[in-house]
Design an enzyme around this catalytic site. Structure first.
Site, PDB file in Angstrom:
ATOM      1  N   ASP A 148      11.700  12.677   0.224  1.00  0.00           N
ATOM      2  CA  ASP A 148      12.915  12.260  -0.484  1.00  0.00           C
ATOM      3  C   ASP A 148      12.669  10.959  -1.252  1.00  0.00           C
ATOM      4  O   ASP A 148      13.486  10.563  -2.087  1.00  0.00           O
ATOM      5  CB  ASP A 148      14.065  12.021   0.518  1.00  0.00           C
ATOM      6  CG  ASP A 148      15.029  13.210   0.583  1.00  0.00           C
ATOM      7  OD1 ASP A 148      15.076  13.990  -0.386  1.00  0.00           O
ATOM      8  OD2 ASP A 148      15.727  13.339   1.608  1.00  0.00           O
ATOM      9  N   LYS A 182      18.321  24.103   0.354  1.00  0.00           N
ATOM     10  CA  LYS A 182      16.935  23.598   0.428  1.00  0.00           C
ATOM     11  C   LYS A 182      16.053  24.567   1.228  1.00  0.00           C
ATOM     12  O   LYS A 182      14.923  24.860   0.843  1.00  0.00           O
ATOM     13  CB  LYS A 182      16.922  22.193   1.039  1.00  0.00           C
ATOM     14  CG  LYS A 182      17.531  21.151   0.090  1.00  0.00           C
ATOM     15  CD  LYS A 182      17.762  19.794   0.755  1.00  0.00           C
ATOM     16  CE  LYS A 182      18.548  18.882  -0.185  1.00  0.00           C
ATOM     17  NZ  LYS A 182      18.946  17.598   0.430  1.00  0.00           N
ATOM     18  N   GLN A 190      19.218  14.942   6.086  1.00  0.00           N
ATOM     19  CA  GLN A 190      20.340  15.139   5.161  1.00  0.00           C
ATOM     20  C   GLN A 190      21.339  13.994   5.304  1.00  0.00           C
ATOM     21  O   GLN A 190      21.788  13.666   6.400  1.00  0.00           O
ATOM     22  CB  GLN A 190      21.023  16.488   5.445  1.00  0.00           C
ATOM     23  CG  GLN A 190      22.125  16.854   4.469  1.00  0.00           C
ATOM     24  CD  GLN A 190      21.634  17.058   3.032  1.00  0.00           C
ATOM     25  OE1 GLN A 190      20.604  17.664   2.788  1.00  0.00           O
ATOM     26  NE2 GLN A 190      22.390  16.538   2.073  1.00  0.00           N
TER      27      GLN A 190
END
Ligand code: NAP
Length: 289
Positions: free
Chosen positions: A119, A52, A96
């Site tokens: 997200d 990422k 994460q």
């Protein structure tokens, strides 16, 4: 059988995003800024977060990676999130997953301010998604829809079967496929570990989306001729044949189904790169607000 080349489509999307960033920069506007928090040193999470960060560099975004020890307290982690929520220089924040067992994932998702939740995991954004209101779509389901769209695979009126009902893949993709919108309007069957006669159901799928985390689970006898298969699964399997010592396998036994499928995503190189591209897209959208 045609491969749905997620790596190529993700690169196209990254080029498009890089073009927008370059225009922003030439107009003296700031580049989008993504912050990521990684707790612990799990190998798979480390790989995903590095990918990422690298993708941010590739499109001209700024990124900040905050690494916290495995035993960090939930309060401390939430303090970091609150600081980022207040930082006007940061456009998007991701934490994460998975998190260590002593940290409540739901609390963490709720601590991220919805306007920076790129997200798309905050309950407010999940609710907006379900109601077909503008919001950040969760990256993996959004990547699947984008891949189908860019390959001109029409899902309207099709029977889509989803295996797995996680909050990050199976449940949201089921909602998105069934929404009264474009892409959408599919007839969706969502299956899980308690589903009876799974094979009977998957054999009726025009589009089969597989996200259960069991390598090579879907075999030729489970699919009908002409099916379009989206393999979301990623399992790291030890291998003496690779330099890294492991290889990635999907949830679909590619070799066994390839003669029957009309379209299929490979693993790696299918849904994974699309997930990252859509995370970048959400961050860009946030920065333009
Ligand atoms: P998850 O949270 O691990 O949940 C697995 C789901 O599969 C659960 O809903 C479970 O049912 C269901 N399941 C388990 N065994 C089953 C069976 N025999 N028959 C039918 N359903 C079964 O799922 P996830 O987080 O979505 O992850 C799934 C896979 O996708 C993993 O390999 C993960 O690494 C991968 N992934 C890839 C990406 C990407 O970008 N490519 C992104 C996210 C995840 P119950 O609910 O009944 O337990």
């Amino acid at each position: 059988m045609q491969i749905l080349d997620g790596r190529k489509i993700a690169n196209d999307i990254k080029d498009e995003i890089a073009g927008v960033v370059s225009t922003l920069r030439s107009n003296n506007k700031k580049a989008p800024h993504l912050a990521a928090i990684l707790v612990g040193d799990d190998g798979a999470s480390e790989t995903y977060i590095n990918a990422k960060v690298k993708a941010c560099e590739r499109v001209g975004f700024r990124s900040t990676l905050i690494r916290l020890k495995e035993d960090v307290s939930e309060d401390k982690l939430i303090d970091h999130i609150r600081n980022i929520n207040l930082d006007s220089d940061i456009d998007g924040l991701i934490v994460q997953l998975p998190l260590p067992g002593h940290i409540d994932e739901i609390k963490v998702k709720q601590a991220i301010i919805p306007s920076k939740d790129v997200d798309g995991f905050h309950p407010e954004n999940v609710g907006k998604m379900a109601l077909n209101l503008p919001t950040y779509l969760p990256a993996t389901p959004a990547g699947i829809l984008e891949l189908l769209t860019r390959y001109n695979i029409d899902i309207s009126g099709k029977h889509c079967v989803v295996i797995g009902r996680s909050h990050i893949v199976g449940s949201p993709i089921s909602i998105l496929l069934a929404r009264n919108s474009s892409p959408g309007n599919a007839t969706v069957t969502l299956t899980h570990s308690r589903t009876k006669n799974l094979k009977e159901i998957t054999n009726k799928a025009d589009i089969l989306i597989v996200a259960l985390g069991k390598s090579s689970f879907v075999t030729s006898d489970m699919v009908k001729k002409g099916v379009c298969i989206i393999d979301v699964g990623i399992s790291r399997i030890k291998s003496s044949k690779t330099k890294s010592g492991w290889k990635l396998l999907g949830d679909v036994d590619f070799e066994s189904v390839k003669e029957k499928a009309s379209f299929i995503t490979p693993v790696p190189g299918g849904v994974g790169p699309m997930t990252i591209a859509m995370l970048l897209k959400n961050t860009l959208i946030s920065s333009l607000k």
